[in-house]
Design a protein around this motif. Structure first.
Motif, PDB file in Angstrom:
ATOM      1  N   GLU A 132      -4.204  -0.740   9.181  1.00 49.21           N
ATOM      2  CA  GLU A 132      -5.174  -0.667   8.091  1.00 49.21           C
ATOM      3  C   GLU A 132      -4.569  -1.383   6.893  1.00 49.21           C
ATOM      4  OE1 GLU A 132      -7.749   3.339   8.019  1.00 49.21           O
ATOM      5  OE2 GLU A 132      -5.606   3.681   7.751  1.00 49.21           O
ATOM      6  N   MET A 133      -5.431  -2.014   6.116  1.00 52.50           N
ATOM      7  CA  MET A 133      -4.930  -2.742   4.950  1.00 52.50           C
ATOM      8  C   MET A 133      -5.898  -2.606   3.787  1.00 52.50           C
ATOM      9  SD  MET A 133      -3.605  -6.280   6.759  1.00 52.50           S
ATOM     10  CE  MET A 133      -2.530  -6.848   5.448  1.00 52.50           C
ATOM     11  N   THR A 134      -5.348  -2.710   2.586  1.00 54.64           N
ATOM     12  CA  THR A 134      -6.179  -2.770   1.388  1.00 54.64           C
ATOM     13  C   THR A 134      -6.613  -4.223   1.175  1.00 54.64           C
ATOM     14  OG1 THR A 134      -4.336  -3.222  -0.101  1.00 54.64           O
ATOM     15  CG2 THR A 134      -4.866  -0.882   0.323  1.00 54.64           C
TER      16      THR A 134
ATOM     17  N   ALA B 178     -11.619   5.664   1.865  1.00 56.70           N
ATOM     18  CA  ALA B 178     -10.930   5.839   0.588  1.00 56.70           C
ATOM     19  C   ALA B 178      -9.521   6.352   0.829  1.00 56.70           C
ATOM     20  CB  ALA B 178     -11.703   6.813  -0.289  1.00 56.70           C
ATOM     21  N   ASP B 179      -8.593   5.822   0.023  1.00 58.49           N
ATOM     22  CA  ASP B 179      -7.203   6.259   0.051  1.00 58.49           C
ATOM     23  C   ASP B 179      -6.706   6.266  -1.388  1.00 58.49           C
ATOM     24  OD1 ASP B 179      -4.692   6.980   1.208  1.00 58.49           O
ATOM     25  OD2 ASP B 179      -4.020   4.896   0.941  1.00 58.49           O
ATOM     26  N   GLY B 180      -6.929   7.407  -2.051  1.00 59.89           N
ATOM     27  CA  GLY B 180      -6.589   7.464  -3.472  1.00 59.89           C
ATOM     28  C   GLY B 180      -7.527   6.581  -4.267  1.00 59.89           C
ATOM     29  N   ARG B 181      -6.950   5.669  -5.042  1.00 58.92           N
ATOM     30  CA  ARG B 181      -7.761   4.775  -5.873  1.00 58.92           C
ATOM     31  C   ARG B 181      -8.141   3.481  -5.162  1.00 58.92           C
ATOM     32  NH1 ARG B 181      -5.506   4.377 -11.848  1.00 58.92           N
ATOM     33  NH2 ARG B 181      -7.101   2.790 -11.705  1.00 58.92           N
ATOM     34  N   SER B 182      -7.647   3.295  -3.962  1.00 58.54           N
ATOM     35  CA  SER B 182      -7.992   2.072  -3.232  1.00 58.54           C
ATOM     36  C   SER B 182      -8.695   2.439  -1.930  1.00 58.54           C
ATOM     37  CB  SER B 182      -6.739   1.241  -2.965  1.00 58.54           C
ATOM     38  OG  SER B 182      -5.816   1.985  -2.205  1.00 58.54           O
TER      39      SER B 182
END
Length: 137
Positions: free
Chosen positions: A33-35, A71-75
């Protein structure tokens, strides 16, 4: 998921995606997984790419059902819905079915003609499939 615009004059993933989409999918199929920022950093190694452009393309791939976003926190983290193998298998099967529906026996004939330098395993699989089809008749 069906990709409606198959580009016959392209190669690889560019047959199914635009150039940036193909690069993004190639990156994501090689990771878990990537932002958006992670993907942008990989793209920047080849050519500087605007963050907003990467974000727009990745969100469109989510809208098309090709990527998942969580969602992962703010990103947000993105990953493909299917593996590369699953995607290509599904797309090639769908294309084959569409060609068969439209052109029938001509397609089979052309596929057989293309088998000049085929390996023995594929020939054995074809023979087995033909036997199965004959039994069902």
């Amino acid at each position: 998921m069906l990709i409606r615009k198959f580009k016959i004059n392209e190669s690889g993933l560019n047959r199914f995606f635009g150039p940036l989409e193909a690069k993004i999918m190639d990156i994501l199929w090689n990771d878990v997984e990537m932002t958006i920022k992670d993907v942008q950093l990989v793209l920047d190694k080849e050519k500087m790419t605007n963050f907003n452009t990467v974000m727009t393309v990745m969100n469109r791939l989510v809208d098309k059902g090709i990527l998942q976003k969580r969602a992962d926190g703010r990103s947000s983290l993105f990953k493909p819905v299917q593996s590369r193998v699953e995607f290509l298998s599904e797309q090639s099967k769908e294309m084959t079915n569409e060609l068969m529906d439209e052109f029938g026996n001509v397609v089979v004939s052309h596929m057989l003609d293309a088998l000049e330098d085929v390996d023995d395993d594929l020939v054995a699989k074809l023979e087995q499939k033909i036997k199965e089809l004959k039994k069902d008749m």
